[in-house]
Write an enzyme that holds these catalytic residues in place. Structure first.
Site, PDB file in Angstrom:
ATOM      1  N   TYR A  96       0.864  -1.188   0.000  1.00 34.25           N
ATOM      2  CA  TYR A  96       0.000   0.000   0.000  1.00 34.25           C
ATOM      3  C   TYR A  96       0.895   1.230   0.000  1.00 34.25           C
ATOM      4  CZ  TYR A  96      -3.304   3.502   1.755  1.00 34.25           C
ATOM      5  OH  TYR A  96      -4.082   4.625   1.925  1.00 34.25           O
ATOM      6  N   ASP A 150       9.430   2.884  -0.891  1.00 32.54           N
ATOM      7  CA  ASP A 150       8.445   3.473   0.019  1.00 32.54           C
ATOM      8  C   ASP A 150       8.790   2.985   1.422  1.00 32.54           C
ATOM      9  OD1 ASP A 150       6.319   4.161   1.603  1.00 32.54           O
ATOM     10  OD2 ASP A 150       4.777   3.351   0.281  1.00 32.54           O
ATOM     11  N   LYS A 172       5.652   8.897   8.904  1.00 31.56           N
ATOM     12  CA  LYS A 172       5.439   8.336  10.233  1.00 31.56           C
ATOM     13  C   LYS A 172       6.467   8.842  11.243  1.00 31.56           C
ATOM     14  CE  LYS A 172       2.874   4.300   8.600  1.00 31.56           C
ATOM     15  NZ  LYS A 172       1.541   4.657   9.084  1.00 31.56           N
TER      16      LYS A 172
END
Length: 435
Positions: free
Chosen positions: A145, A240, A268
């Site tokens: 994702y 990613d 994050k």
């Protein structure tokens, strides 16, 4: 029985104003049913809900809180920044300070641009890749994702390679047609696809350690072969590392596996619990971003001073070289201790599980066979997981309500927390064994 009366009332009210009562789908507990605890506060390794239940937290806001909740140095940095003003929409020195520290930890990111979310980072990195290469198509991997931008909300059927079909209403077939989705950990599928379409591919984007189908590790040599293949056909390799950045190792998966991508996306932990992300990479690529070049990307709150302060305080603590103990290594060892405890508890209960670890990330699949891709993950027993999850929640252990999510250790977790978690897991696996 866990008392969640106030949370249930709060959830019912929230559903009147927000789709599913939440601002991000997994928080709704739809995959497991039941009422999600509404959180009132957090401190260290613990969170507390509005019904006054206390939990040991292994979600950590889905990864950012590597130092734990309300860490003193991060809190002070946020307050100091807020007292000076919430946002300026103008350059500040703290943006450069954070970029310099990130570049030190991630040497592949020779230049970078701060943004506000992982979705924004991956979306921007793909635009840069297309603009730089002059090509349109991208390759992603099923189960990875990369945020909810249109070209990445794509699934593919079985087989070596299929052109993407939209996996969400609102994503056009035209957008999805430029995305090819391949099985994770299947190098033959990538070789075949690049043989056919290599000159059309702008970029291959991958979670080098997959965290969004549960925690799934790359097979030995897989990432290195991807690096070789993309270089040979002129496509950019985008890592990613929004999730695995600063977690698979301090320098992320690229440091752990010795791979230098062309572009990297971070998020994050980068924001220390506040909205912040970044994309960056080779200087010759990033110099094409506006205003230096013609590839446009902008953001009103990009480089927000409060987020920069939280991120800088977090990374300074995580990367501190003057400490006796390497914090990243300590987190890895502590996570390993918990993982071994979980494996032992499952074995004693007679429950087949696969427990994976990458640095301070870990995950549990209720599966007989090893999990290497989304298809493997999809075969994991959801009913056993549900029984285990609610038993753990009842014992005061806060986990992600899905096998397709990753769990996280923080520097605030103690030996006592791990011991309590393993003891709770014995009860949880016993409940799963009855399903």
């Amino acid at each position: 029985m866990l008392n969640l009366d106030k949370s249930a009332a709060a959830f019912a009210e929230a559903k009147n104003f927000m789709p599913g009562g939440v601002n991000s789908p997994v928080r709704s507990y739809m995959s497991v049913g039941g009422t999600p605890p509404f959180i009132a506060r957090g401190k260290g390794s613990k969170i507390f809900d509005i019904d006054d239940n206390e939990y040991i937290d292994y979600v950590g806001s889905w990864g950012p809180l590597v130092l734990g909740h309300a860490h003193e140095k991060v809190t002070v940095a946020v307050i100091d920044a807020a007292l000076k003003g919430a946002s300026y929409g103008a350059p500040t020195e703290i943006e450069t300070a954070l970029a310099k520290l990130v570049q030190k930890i991630y040497p592949s990111m020779e230049m970078m641009r701060m943004v506000n979310s992982g979705t924004e980072a991956t979306m921007s990195a793909l635009r840069v890749a297309r603009g730089f290469t002059g090509r349109d198509k991208i390759i992603k991997f099923i189960g990875c994702y990369h945020g909810h931008s249109d070209s990445l909300l794509v699934n593919a059927g079985s087989g070596a390679a299929t052109f993407g079909e939209p996996s969400s209403p609102g994503v056009t077939r035209g957008t999805a047609a430029d995305t090819i989705a391949l099985p994770y950990n299947d190098i033959a599928a990538l070789e075949e696809t690049l043989e056919k379409h290599g000159k059309e591919i702008a970029a291959v984007i991958i979670e080098p350690v997959a965290g969004n189908m549960g925690l799934v590790l790359p097979k030995q040599g897989y990432l290195r072969k991807i690096r070789e293949l993309t270089a040979n056909c002129g496509a950019l390799l985008i890592f990613d590392e929004v999730m695995c950045g600063f977690r698979a190792s301090l320098g992320g998966a690229q440091a752990a596996y010795g791979i230098k991508p062309d572009l990297t996306c971070l998020g994050k932990i980068l924001g220390g619990g506040l909205p912040c992300a970044a994309y960056g990479g080779r200087r010759d690529i990033m110099e094409n971003v506006s205003p230096s070049g013609k590839i446009y990307q902008a953001g009103t709150l990009s480089g927000n001073p409060i987020a920069m302060a939280a991120g800088l305080a977090t990374l300074k603590e995580l990367a501190a070289e003057d400490k006796e103990e390497d914090l990243s290594r300590s987190l890895t060892l502590r996570t390993k201790e918990l993982v071994l405890g979980l494996k032992g508890a499952a074995k004693n209960a007679g429950v087949a599980v696969q427990v994976h670890q990458a640095g301070s990330m870990f995950g549990v699949f209720f599966a007989e066979e090893e999990v290497w891709n989304f298809e493997d993950a999809s075969r994991a027993d959801q009913n056993k997981f549900k029984a285990w999850f609610f038993a753990m929640l009842g014992e005061g252990i806060y986990l992600a309500p899905s096998q397709f999510e990753t769990l996280f250790m923080s520097a605030a977790h103690t030996d006592a927390d791990i011991e309590k978690t393993v003891n709770a897991a014995k009860i949880g696996f016993a409940a799963a064994a009855k399903v």
